[in-house]
Write an enzyme that holds these catalytic residues in place. Structure first.
Site, short mmCIF file in Angstrom:
data_model
loop_
_atom_site.label_atom_id
_atom_site.label_comp_id
_atom_site.label_asym_id
_atom_site.label_seq_id
_atom_site.Cartn_x
_atom_site.Cartn_y
_atom_site.Cartn_z
N ASP A 12 -5.16 2.66 8.27
CA ASP A 12 -5.85 3.48 7.28
C ASP A 12 -6.86 2.66 6.48
OD1 ASP A 12 -3.49 2.22 6.05
OD2 ASP A 12 -3.88 3.42 4.28
N HIS A 38 -6.92 -0.61 3.97
CA HIS A 38 -5.58 -1.14 4.17
C HIS A 38 -5.48 -1.86 5.52
CE1 HIS A 38 -0.98 -0.25 3.62
NE2 HIS A 38 -1.26 -1.51 3.49
N GLU A 90 -5.34 5.63 -3.23
CA GLU A 90 -4.87 6.47 -2.12
C GLU A 90 -5.72 7.73 -2.05
OE1 GLU A 90 -2.51 6.35 0.20
OE2 GLU A 90 -1.17 4.72 -0.40
N HIS A 107 -6.85 3.53 0.89
CA HIS A 107 -5.80 4.03 1.79
C HIS A 107 -5.97 5.53 2.03
CE1 HIS A 107 -2.95 0.64 0.74
NE2 HIS A 107 -3.65 0.66 -0.37
N TYR A 108 -5.34 6.03 3.09
CA TYR A 108 -5.02 7.45 3.12
C TYR A 108 -3.51 7.61 2.99
CZ TYR A 108 -4.35 7.08 8.31
OH TYR A 108 -3.97 6.75 9.58
N THR A 109 -3.09 8.81 2.50
CA THR A 109 -1.67 9.03 2.25
C THR A 109 -0.91 9.37 3.53
OG1 THR A 109 -2.11 11.36 1.82
CG2 THR A 109 -2.06 9.87 -0.09
#
Ligand SMILES: [Zn+2]
Length: 241
Positions: free
Chosen positions: A151, A141, A96, A31-33
């Site tokens: 993401d 994700h 993340e 994921h990215y945040t």
């Protein structure tokens, strides 16, 4: 938890946001945040009211922060699906990456920091080895929630990870033309590879974001079909463990 992890983890920030797994670990979801700064993301991932978490967060400087023990079910994937698994959180480790995401107010989408990827690679290698995770199950994700998520996005360096055999590489030798006899068989194959095809255009978009990031259309074409065909062929022939 598998031993020997601590040299790869720089900090512990225990999150209360987890419960018990109901499936063995067989996947990793990246994921990215989409938040700035990293402290804001950490606050959210450890806030009991937010009800979200991940097992790890990696800062842009390459600091690896553990939030949830690997044997627990972290809450990162939300409503999601992959290869017959509707409870992706139960089956996966969630990582993340501290990153501003696609949000324009965060400055716009940009490449991932080199130090961050350099920290991700050994952590992911340890996880993939510890749980014998197939390369096809190291996903983004957007792959497991194509209708809701984009993401880590089209700039995520999957090919870097593939060099270390931590995910599947983009197939290079492709059949000429569209190998599927019709659109129905293309979508059946897309589902068989792992995607939720409830929204066909979103599923194609997610597939493109992962496998042909330079051109995302949401509409299958010959190249996309040939990539999918080759991925399934390689998997059926056991070349993709
Ligand atoms: Zn995500």
């Amino acid at each position: 938890m598998a031993g020997g992890t601590d040299e790869l983890v720089h900090e512990e920030r225990p999150s209360p946001n987890f419960d018990a797994r109901s499936l063995p670990i067989s996947m990793v979801v990246l994921h990215y945040t989409e938040m700035k700064p990293v402290e804001a993301a950490l606050a959210r991932l450890t806030d009991p009211k937010a009800k979200v978490s991940a097992h790890y967060l990696i800062t842009e400087e390459g600091r690896v922060i553990r939030l949830v023990p690997e044997d627990k079910r972290a809450w990162h994937a939300g409503a999601s699906y992959w290869r017959g698994i509707p409870d992706v959180n139960s089956a996966s480790i969630g990582i993340e990456l501290d990153h501003p995401g696609h949000a324009r107010e965060n400055g716009g989408y940009r490449p991932f920091a080199e130090a961050q990827i350099a920290a991700l690679i050994p952590l992911l290698a340890r996880i993939v080895r510890a749980y014998d995770i197939p390369r096809a199950n190291v996903v983004g994700h957007s792959d497991v929630a194509p209708m809701r998520k984009i993401d880590p996005g089209e700039l995520f360096p999957w090919e870097r990870l593939a060099e270390y055999r931590l995910c599947l590489p983009r197939p290079q030798c492709l059949a000429a033309g569209n190998p599927f006899p019709n659109e129905g068989s293309f979508y059946l194959a897309l589902e068989r590879f792992g995607y939720d095809i409830t929204d066909q255009n979103k599923a194609v978009e997610a597939f493109e974001r992962r496998w042909r990031p330079e051109r995302i259309t949401g509409v299958p074409d010959g190249e996309v079909a040939a990539i999918l065909w080759q991925l399934l062929l390689d998997r059926d022939q056991g070349r993709t463990r």
